[in-house]
Motif scaffolding. Structure first.
Motif, PDB file in Angstrom:
ATOM      1  N   SER A  43      61.339  57.122  87.360  1.00  0.00           N
ATOM      2  CA  SER A  43      62.378  57.426  88.032  1.00  0.00           C
ATOM      3  C   SER A  43      61.999  58.625  89.133  1.00  0.00           C
ATOM      4  O   SER A  43      61.740  59.557  88.812  1.00  0.00           O
ATOM      5  CB  SER A  43      63.803  57.384  87.561  1.00  0.00           C
ATOM      6  OG  SER A  43      64.664  57.520  88.488  1.00  0.00           O
ATOM      7  N   ALA A  44      62.525  58.203  90.684  1.00  0.00           N
ATOM      8  CA  ALA A  44      62.200  59.247  91.366  1.00  0.00           C
ATOM      9  C   ALA A  44      63.248  60.329  91.190  1.00  0.00           C
ATOM     10  O   ALA A  44      63.225  61.497  91.386  1.00  0.00           O
ATOM     11  CB  ALA A  44      62.612  58.811  92.917  1.00  0.00           C
ATOM     12  N   SER A  45      64.402  60.313  90.406  1.00  0.00           N
ATOM     13  CA  SER A  45      65.474  61.145  90.254  1.00  0.00           C
ATOM     14  C   SER A  45      64.723  62.329  89.235  1.00  0.00           C
ATOM     15  O   SER A  45      65.560  63.306  89.009  1.00  0.00           O
ATOM     16  CB  SER A  45      66.759  60.602  89.693  1.00  0.00           C
ATOM     17  OG  SER A  45      66.385  59.852  88.418  1.00  0.00           O
ATOM     18  N   GLY A  46      63.998  61.968  88.169  1.00  0.00           N
ATOM     19  CA  GLY A  46      63.617  62.663  87.260  1.00  0.00           C
ATOM     20  C   GLY A  46      64.540  62.852  86.133  1.00  0.00           C
ATOM     21  O   GLY A  46      65.458  62.225  86.313  1.00  0.00           O
ATOM     22  N   SER A  47      63.874  63.556  85.192  1.00  0.00           N
ATOM     23  CA  SER A  47      64.923  63.709  83.971  1.00  0.00           C
ATOM     24  C   SER A  47      65.837  65.103  83.906  1.00  0.00           C
ATOM     25  O   SER A  47      65.286  65.951  84.445  1.00  0.00           O
ATOM     26  CB  SER A  47      64.100  63.810  82.339  1.00  0.00           C
ATOM     27  OG  SER A  47      63.146  64.557  82.739  1.00  0.00           O
ATOM     28  N   ALA A  48      67.003  65.181  83.179  1.00  0.00           N
ATOM     29  CA  ALA A  48      67.678  66.288  83.132  1.00  0.00           C
ATOM     30  C   ALA A  48      67.500  67.129  81.977  1.00  0.00           C
ATOM     31  O   ALA A  48      67.174  66.515  80.998  1.00  0.00           O
ATOM     32  CB  ALA A  48      68.970  66.068  83.575  1.00  0.00           C
ATOM     33  N   SER A  49      67.497  68.409  81.916  1.00  0.00           N
ATOM     34  CA  SER A  49      67.296  69.195  80.779  1.00  0.00           C
ATOM     35  C   SER A  49      68.835  70.086  80.667  1.00  0.00           C
ATOM     36  O   SER A  49      69.564  70.022  81.482  1.00  0.00           O
ATOM     37  CB  SER A  49      66.104  70.073  80.913  1.00  0.00           C
ATOM     38  OG  SER A  49      66.344  71.171  81.918  1.00  0.00           O
ATOM     39  N   ALA A  50      68.875  70.413  79.436  1.00  0.00           N
ATOM     40  CA  ALA A  50      70.120  71.295  79.083  1.00  0.00           C
ATOM     41  C   ALA A  50      70.192  72.643  79.968  1.00  0.00           C
ATOM     42  O   ALA A  50      69.329  73.170  80.395  1.00  0.00           O
ATOM     43  CB  ALA A  50      70.282  71.732  77.717  1.00  0.00           C
ATOM     44  N   GLN A 175      65.986  61.821  77.567  1.00  0.00           N
ATOM     45  CA  GLN A 175      66.707  62.577  78.547  1.00  0.00           C
ATOM     46  C   GLN A 175      67.267  61.706  79.414  1.00  0.00           C
ATOM     47  O   GLN A 175      66.951  60.463  79.568  1.00  0.00           O
ATOM     48  CB  GLN A 175      65.715  63.857  79.329  1.00  0.00           C
ATOM     49  CG  GLN A 175      65.257  64.753  78.260  1.00  0.00           C
ATOM     50  CD  GLN A 175      66.053  65.902  78.218  1.00  0.00           C
ATOM     51  OE1 GLN A 175      67.057  66.337  79.035  1.00  0.00           O
ATOM     52  NE2 GLN A 175      66.157  66.377  77.053  1.00  0.00           N
ATOM     53  N   PRO A 176      68.484  62.029  80.068  1.00  0.00           N
ATOM     54  CA  PRO A 176      69.129  61.188  81.036  1.00  0.00           C
ATOM     55  C   PRO A 176      68.291  61.353  82.415  1.00  0.00           C
ATOM     56  O   PRO A 176      67.494  62.095  82.537  1.00  0.00           O
ATOM     57  CB  PRO A 176      70.393  61.825  81.031  1.00  0.00           C
ATOM     58  CG  PRO A 176      70.297  63.198  80.772  1.00  0.00           C
ATOM     59  CD  PRO A 176      69.336  63.208  79.678  1.00  0.00           C
ATOM     60  N   GLU A 177      68.410  60.420  83.037  1.00  0.00           N
ATOM     61  CA  GLU A 177      67.962  60.455  84.422  1.00  0.00           C
ATOM     62  C   GLU A 177      69.136  61.133  85.583  1.00  0.00           C
ATOM     63  O   GLU A 177      70.021  60.726  85.533  1.00  0.00           O
ATOM     64  CB  GLU A 177      67.347  59.252  85.079  1.00  0.00           C
ATOM     65  CG  GLU A 177      66.401  58.522  84.327  1.00  0.00           C
ATOM     66  CD  GLU A 177      64.928  59.248  84.231  1.00  0.00           C
ATOM     67  OE1 GLU A 177      64.824  59.847  85.451  1.00  0.00           O
ATOM     68  OE2 GLU A 177      64.265  59.338  83.491  1.00  0.00           O
ATOM     69  N   ARG A 178      68.573  62.124  86.501  1.00  0.00           N
ATOM     70  CA  ARG A 178      69.594  62.345  87.390  1.00  0.00           C
ATOM     71  C   ARG A 178      69.436  62.129  88.757  1.00  0.00           C
ATOM     72  O   ARG A 178      68.305  61.732  89.128  1.00  0.00           O
ATOM     73  CB  ARG A 178      69.396  63.907  87.495  1.00  0.00           C
ATOM     74  CG  ARG A 178      70.090  64.580  88.301  1.00  0.00           C
ATOM     75  CD  ARG A 178      70.209  66.197  88.379  1.00  0.00           C
ATOM     76  NE  ARG A 178      71.151  66.713  89.021  1.00  0.00           N
ATOM     77  CZ  ARG A 178      71.308  68.253  89.316  1.00  0.00           C
ATOM     78  NH1 ARG A 178      70.393  68.986  88.532  1.00  0.00           N
ATOM     79  NH2 ARG A 178      72.322  68.563  90.036  1.00  0.00           N
ATOM     80  N   GLU A 179      70.578  61.481  89.295  1.00  0.00           N
ATOM     81  CA  GLU A 179      70.712  61.353  90.635  1.00  0.00           C
ATOM     82  C   GLU A 179      71.793  61.831  91.454  1.00  0.00           C
ATOM     83  O   GLU A 179      72.895  61.578  91.152  1.00  0.00           O
ATOM     84  CB  GLU A 179      70.863  59.799  90.901  1.00  0.00           C
ATOM     85  CG  GLU A 179      69.846  58.979  90.342  1.00  0.00           C
ATOM     86  CD  GLU A 179      70.057  57.214  90.366  1.00  0.00           C
ATOM     87  OE1 GLU A 179      70.992  56.834  91.098  1.00  0.00           O
ATOM     88  OE2 GLU A 179      69.504  56.321  89.850  1.00  0.00           O
TER      89      GLU A 179
END
Length: 246
Positions: A43-50, A175-179
């Motif tokens: 995904s273009a949004s990338g993954s999120a880290s803590a 990890q979740p994806e961030r938008e």
């Protein structure tokens, strides 16, 4: 005691969803400030880290069954329901402090708490933990205020009970994806009422384990807002490929 029609995935979910046209439940929407990072995904949004300010040690892979911190779903003194009596000693899930952190761990624990609260509701008919979940108020209302005559109402009143209810949430990505301010996380929700659903005058049997379970995949949307995570995404306009629960 009479036996009624076999318990199917549709009837089991109908019991849980009860009103509002929700296929299952719903998770909620809120606004996070968790920092983005971690390995990039398709995904273009990338993954999120803590968030660095929140967790002691940032975890990178959350895939697999979601586990609520400090909670044992079926302790040694837990007794599944019988055809004449409800279950006993079901543990009350407690929302851990970390669930309110502005971090991926906080989002993960919020989702895990939702699953534990759902299982407690199915085991006992009690809604107190559900009221603490990050669910959208409109969807939460359909759970804690079920329509008259539904199985949900009978659960809450203690007029019906499930054999050995279980709820499992499986995280389908590390990890979740961030938008923007929203974190999207693919999950699989599996609900199993056990071998039967009973009341004082009838028992509804499950013909097989595969028929009694319901499994759906959803994308939960998390937003961090006012010191807590909010989730949306459990309500879907159409049933999953694995089960219909209208």
């Amino acid at each position: 005691m009479n036996t009624i029609n076999p318990l199917t995935r549709r009837s089991a979910l109908g019991l849980i969803a009860v009103t509002g046209g929700a296929t299952l439940l719903a998770a909620c929407g809120a606004q996070p400030q968790a920092t983005s990072g971690g390995s990039a995904s398709g995904s273009a949004s990338g993954s999120a880290s803590a968030s660095a300010s929140a967790s002691k040690t940032a975890r990178t892979d959350y895939s697999g069954v979601a586990v609520l911190e400090g909670y044992t779903s079926k302790p040694s003194d837990y007794q599944p329901a019988t055809r004449t009596e409800p279950s006993k000693n079901a543990p009350v899930p407690v929302k851990p402090a970390v669930a309110n952190e502005n971090s991926v761990e906080g989002l993960y624990q919020s989702i895990a708490f939702f699953g534990a609260a759902m299982e407690y509701y199915m085991c006992t008919g009690k809604t107190e933990p559900l009221r603490e979940c990050a669910l959208d108020n409109s969807e939460l209302k359909s759970m804690i205020e079920p329509a008259s005559g539904t199985l949900g109402e009978k659960l809450i009143k203690g007029e019906a009970w499930m054999h050995d209810a279980s709820v499992t949430i499986t995280m389908l990505s590390a990890q979740p994806e961030r938008e923007g301010d929203t974190y999207n996380w693919n999950i699989r929700l599996t609900m199993d009422p056990g071998e039967f659903i009973a009341s004082k005058d009838r028992v509804q049997e499950a013909p097989s384990e595969s028929d009694r379970k319901d499994e759906v995949e959803r994308t939960l949307h998390g937003v961090y807002e006012n010191g807590a995570w909010k989730l949306t995404g459990m309500r879907a306009s159409s049933s999953s490929s694995s089960a219909s629960a209208s």
